[in-house]
Scaffold this motif. Structure first.
Motif, PDB file in Angstrom:
ATOM      1  N   LEU A  34       0.844  -1.200   0.000  1.00 15.83           N
ATOM      2  CA  LEU A  34       0.000   0.000   0.000  1.00 15.83           C
ATOM      3  C   LEU A  34       0.876   1.245   0.000  1.00 15.83           C
ATOM      4  N   PRO A  35       0.378   2.353  -0.567  1.00 11.07           N
ATOM      5  CA  PRO A  35       1.159   3.597  -0.553  1.00 11.07           C
ATOM      6  C   PRO A  35       1.269   4.156   0.864  1.00 11.07           C
ATOM      7  N   ARG A  36       2.423   4.724   1.152  1.00 13.09           N
ATOM      8  CA  ARG A  36       2.674   5.324   2.465  1.00 13.09           C
ATOM      9  C   ARG A  36       3.551   6.556   2.279  1.00 13.09           C
ATOM     10  N   THR A  37       3.281   7.600   3.048  1.00 12.69           N
ATOM     11  CA  THR A  37       4.076   8.814   2.926  1.00 12.69           C
ATOM     12  C   THR A  37       4.127   9.521   4.278  1.00 12.69           C
ATOM     13  N   ASP A  38       4.968  10.552   4.366  1.00 14.56           N
ATOM     14  CA  ASP A  38       5.047  11.317   5.609  1.00 14.56           C
ATOM     15  C   ASP A  38       4.732  12.798   5.396  1.00 14.56           C
ATOM     16  N   LEU A  39       4.395  13.202   4.148  1.00 13.39           N
ATOM     17  CA  LEU A  39       4.012  14.575   3.822  1.00 13.39           C
ATOM     18  C   LEU A  39       4.981  15.581   4.435  1.00 13.39           C
ATOM     19  N   TYR A  40       4.495  16.456   5.360  1.00 19.24           N
ATOM     20  CA  TYR A  40       5.346  17.534   5.876  1.00 19.24           C
ATOM     21  C   TYR A  40       6.182  17.116   7.091  1.00 19.24           C
ATOM     22  N   THR A  41       6.235  15.829   7.390  1.00 17.74           N
ATOM     23  CA  THR A  41       6.931  15.370   8.586  1.00 17.74           C
ATOM     24  C   THR A  41       8.172  14.553   8.204  1.00 17.74           C
ATOM     25  N   ALA A  42       8.883  14.075   9.218  1.00 19.97           N
ATOM     26  CA  ALA A  42      10.117  13.325   8.968  1.00 19.97           C
ATOM     27  C   ALA A  42       9.892  11.826   8.924  1.00 19.97           C
ATOM     28  N   ASP A  43       8.714  11.361   9.346  1.00 22.00           N
ATOM     29  CA  ASP A  43       8.463   9.929   9.440  1.00 22.00           C
ATOM     30  C   ASP A  43       6.957   9.699   9.389  1.00 22.00           C
ATOM     31  N   PRO A  44       6.475   8.649   8.714  1.00 22.24           N
ATOM     32  CA  PRO A  44       5.030   8.415   8.614  1.00 22.24           C
ATOM     33  C   PRO A  44       4.288   8.364   9.943  1.00 22.24           C
ATOM     34  N   PRO A  45       4.827   7.709  11.014  1.00 22.59           N
ATOM     35  CA  PRO A  45       4.084   7.736  12.287  1.00 22.59           C
ATOM     36  C   PRO A  45       3.826   9.149  12.813  1.00 22.59           C
ATOM     37  N   ILE A  46       4.751  10.085  12.522  1.00 24.00           N
ATOM     38  CA  ILE A  46       4.533  11.471  12.954  1.00 24.00           C
ATOM     39  C   ILE A  46       3.357  12.070  12.196  1.00 24.00           C
ATOM     40  N   LEU A  47       3.212  11.710  10.924  1.00 19.32           N
ATOM     41  CA  LEU A  47       2.053  12.172  10.151  1.00 19.32           C
ATOM     42  C   LEU A  47       0.770  11.654  10.785  1.00 19.32           C
ATOM     43  N   GLY A  48       0.801  10.415  11.305  1.00 22.23           N
ATOM     44  CA  GLY A  48      -0.374   9.873  11.993  1.00 22.23           C
ATOM     45  C   GLY A  48      -0.747  10.700  13.204  1.00 22.23           C
ATOM     46  N   VAL A  49       0.260  11.118  13.974  1.00 22.37           N
ATOM     47  CA  VAL A  49       0.015  11.964  15.151  1.00 22.37           C
ATOM     48  C   VAL A  49      -0.566  13.313  14.720  1.00 22.37           C
ATOM     49  N   CYS A  50       0.050  13.931  13.692  1.00 23.83           N
ATOM     50  CA  CYS A  50      -0.421  15.237  13.214  1.00 23.83           C
ATOM     51  C   CYS A  50      -1.839  15.141  12.670  1.00 23.83           C
ATOM     52  N   GLY A  51      -2.124  14.072  11.910  1.00 27.12           N
ATOM     53  CA  GLY A  51      -3.460  13.893  11.355  1.00 27.12           C
ATOM     54  C   GLY A  51      -4.514  13.791  12.438  1.00 27.12           C
ATOM     55  N   LEU A  52      -4.207  13.044  13.494  1.00 32.36           N
ATOM     56  CA  LEU A  52      -5.159  12.879  14.596  1.00 32.36           C
ATOM     57  C   LEU A  52      -5.397  14.199  15.314  1.00 32.36           C
ATOM     58  N   LEU A  53      -4.315  14.894  15.678  1.00 33.72           N
ATOM     59  CA  LEU A  53      -4.457  16.159  16.413  1.00 33.72           C
ATOM     60  C   LEU A  53      -5.168  17.213  15.570  1.00 33.72           C
ATOM     61  N   CYS A  54      -4.784  17.317  14.289  1.00 33.64           N
ATOM     62  CA  CYS A  54      -5.406  18.313  13.405  1.00 33.64           C
ATOM     63  C   CYS A  54      -6.896  18.051  13.234  1.00 33.64           C
ATOM     64  N   PHE A  55      -7.284  16.783  13.151  1.00 32.35           N
ATOM     65  CA  PHE A  55      -8.702  16.439  12.958  1.00 32.35           C
ATOM     66  C   PHE A  55      -9.555  17.023  14.071  1.00 32.35           C
ATOM     67  N   PHE A  56      -9.136  16.811  15.316  1.00 29.18           N
ATOM     68  CA  PHE A  56      -9.963  17.268  16.441  1.00 29.18           C
ATOM     69  C   PHE A  56      -9.846  18.775  16.658  1.00 29.18           C
ATOM     70  N   MET A  57      -8.729  19.366  16.245  1.00 29.92           N
ATOM     71  CA  MET A  57      -8.635  20.824  16.289  1.00 29.92           C
ATOM     72  C   MET A  57      -9.573  21.447  15.260  1.00 29.92           C
ATOM     73  N   CYS A  58      -9.630  20.851  14.064  1.00 30.26           N
ATOM     74  CA  CYS A  58     -10.418  21.422  12.961  1.00 30.26           C
ATOM     75  C   CYS A  58     -11.917  21.237  13.142  1.00 30.26           C
ATOM     76  N   LEU A  59     -12.339  20.462  14.116  1.00 27.33           N
ATOM     77  CA  LEU A  59     -13.770  20.338  14.391  1.00 27.33           C
ATOM     78  C   LEU A  59     -14.372  21.678  14.805  1.00 27.33           C
ATOM     79  N   SER A  60     -13.528  22.617  15.233  1.00 28.02           N
ATOM     80  CA  SER A  60     -14.001  23.930  15.671  1.00 28.02           C
ATOM     81  C   SER A  60     -14.046  24.959  14.539  1.00 28.02           C
ATOM     82  N   GLU A  61     -13.635  24.584  13.340  1.00 27.65           N
ATOM     83  CA  GLU A  61     -13.635  25.521  12.217  1.00 27.65           C
ATOM     84  C   GLU A  61     -15.062  25.947  11.871  1.00 27.65           C
ATOM     85  N   THR A  62     -15.280  27.264  11.722  1.00 27.16           N
ATOM     86  CA  THR A  62     -16.628  27.784  11.466  1.00 27.16           C
ATOM     87  C   THR A  62     -17.014  27.774   9.999  1.00 27.16           C
ATOM     88  N   ASN A  63     -16.035  27.849   9.102  1.00 28.40           N
ATOM     89  CA  ASN A  63     -16.316  27.789   7.672  1.00 28.40           C
ATOM     90  C   ASN A  63     -16.593  26.337   7.302  1.00 28.40           C
TER      91      ASN A  63
END
Length: 445
Positions: free
Chosen positions: A191-220
């Motif tokens: 399967l495809p795997r990447t790390d986007l703006y991070t240094a390692d894919p597991p860090i992307l997993g952490v960022c994705g999780l934190l960003c998801f719950f932060m973005c629940l407050s977006e008004t737009n």
């Protein structure tokens, strides 16, 4: 009846110019793709937080605006780490390269966390401004991921490259590399795997999780959908098993707060676990071992490597238990020397014991616990933002068992500013549930 409804003060907030610090934080988050391409992430984020911290330093603010206990706890962890670092560096004669690397790690780790959580108390930085910037950044995950997958399936795997400006930064270059998506086996399936703006894919997993719950407050609403989709896709493609497990865990924690079960949550977990285990005629140990075995087999080699390094790290800590080694000095090798990694590469808890000993570990646990407790009372009182923050912190504390906090904190530095901004706005409010809506997007009726 309790009901959520959006507050309508967006036009008013748009007409008011943002303070300087708020604009700097907003654009620094928004320009994450630029810092990534230039290879400057490890420099820009700690420098920006330190610059704003120094710019906002004022004796009057220190006296009149008390910081939460958790902020002081992170400062205490910074000083404890500095003290043990000095002992370790003294043992090798303060080698210039090792000294610079050690102090820079401290600067972009514990000190940056303290700085980011303190900024909203010394500057006017609104929660919603951080959420808006993170939402745009999360939405950009979709664009970059689409480009990377087109390159992967159209041109094949591409070599990583080091940006020109990154060559000017001293120290190791691995975390500064711009990487492309690649195919990796997961449960034996390529399967495809990447790390986007991070240094390692597991860090992307952490960022994705934190960003998801932060973005629940977006008004737009439109931006919110793109941001949540981008965060979730980043979480999935990271193939981070622990992040996948923590994602529903955060939802469960939020539900417990909203249903009034938070105080009894541990009883429900123990009872249900015992019930299922009894129904399957299994002991508690066997009941936990079965899914854990499946979890580890998804990426068996990775799990074995992590376990080997963590065990070697704990063994090294036992040789200097009270103050640790002060610096990363030892390595572990396996596979006839084919694989070599520094001790403390994975679990933050094992790393803190190894480098800073029991002395530093006490400060580390105090910082983690005090930060979590800071959100408990407003979360119990019905603050939805604090409920998400509490859940995210629990997930993060589980995730840093697999990846070093001092290594990956640089990639979600905005999360700590968000935590500080939430605490700052809570501090300004009276403990009245009718006022929790001022924190971002919701109000109670």
């Amino acid at each position: 009846m309790l009901e959520f409804k959006p507050i309508s003060n967006q036009s008013e907030s748009k007409s008011v110019a943002k303070p300087f610090a708020e604009r700097v934080v907003y654009w620094t988050i928004l320009l994450t793709p630029l810092w990534w391409v230039l290879g400057l992430q490890t420099i820009v984020y700690p420098v920006v937080s330190a610059f704003l911290l120094i710019a906002g330093l004022n004796l009057d603010k220190l006296i009149k605006k008390s910081l939460p206990v958790c902020n002081w706890a992170w400062l205490g962890m910074t000083l404890a780490a500095l003290w043990t670092n000095i002992f370790g560096l003294e043992s090798i004669g303060f080698d210039p390269l090792k000294t610079a690397a050690t102090f820079f790690t401290l600067f972009k780790g514990y000190f940056m966390i303290f700085g980011c959580m303190t900024l909203p108390f010394w500057h006017r930085i609104k929660v919603q401004t951080i959420v808006r910037a993170v939402s745009w950044m999360s939405a950009s995950y979709l664009i970059l991921l689409t480009i990377q997958l087109l390159i992967l399936f159209g041109l094949g795997p591409q070599d990583h490259f080091l940006p020109p400006l990154a060559r000017l930064i001293p120290g190791e270059k691995t975390s500064l590399m711009v990487k492309f998506a690649e195919i990796q086996p997961f449960f034996g399936i390529p399967l495809p795997r990447t790390d986007l703006y991070t240094a390692d894919p597991p860090i992307l997993g952490v960022c994705g999780l934190l960003c998801f719950f932060m973005c629940l407050s977006e008004t737009n609403q439109r931006l919110r959908k793109f941001a949540l989709t981008g965060s979730f896709v980043g979480l999935i493609i990271s193939q981070s098993r622990l992040a996948w497990v923590c994602f529903p865990l955060v939802w469960i924690i939020i539900y417990c707060f909203r249903s009034g079960l938070a105080r009894q949550a541990y009883l429900w977990v123990i009872s249900l676990t015992s019930l299922f285990a009894a129904g399957l005629s299994l002991s508690i140990k066997d009941f936990i071992a079965l899914p854990l075995s499946t979890f580890n087999n998804a990426r068996a080699d990775s799990s074995k490597d992590r376990e080997f390094i963590v065990n070697a790290t704990i063994d090294a800590w036992k040789e200097s238990p009270w103050l640790g080694w002060g610096i990363v000095e030892k390595t572990a090798s396996w596979g006839n020397g084919v694989f070599v990694l520094p001790l403390g590469t994975f679990s933050s808890y094992a790393q803190v014991l190894y480098i800073h000993g029991i002395f530093g570990f006490i400060f580390f646990i105090l910082a983690l616990v005090s930060t979590l407790c800071s959100f408990w009372k407003p979360a119990i009182q019905g603050n939805p933002i604090c409920q998400r923050a509490f859940g995210c912190l629990v997930a993060l504390y589980l995730l840093i068992h697999a990846t070093n906090l001092t290594w990956m904190a640089i990639y979600f530095w905005f999360f700590f500013i968000w935590l500080g901004a939430v605490l700052s706005e809570v501090q300004q409010q009276q403990p009245n549930v009718t006022q929790w809506g001022d924190l971002g997007v919701r109000s109670w009726e």
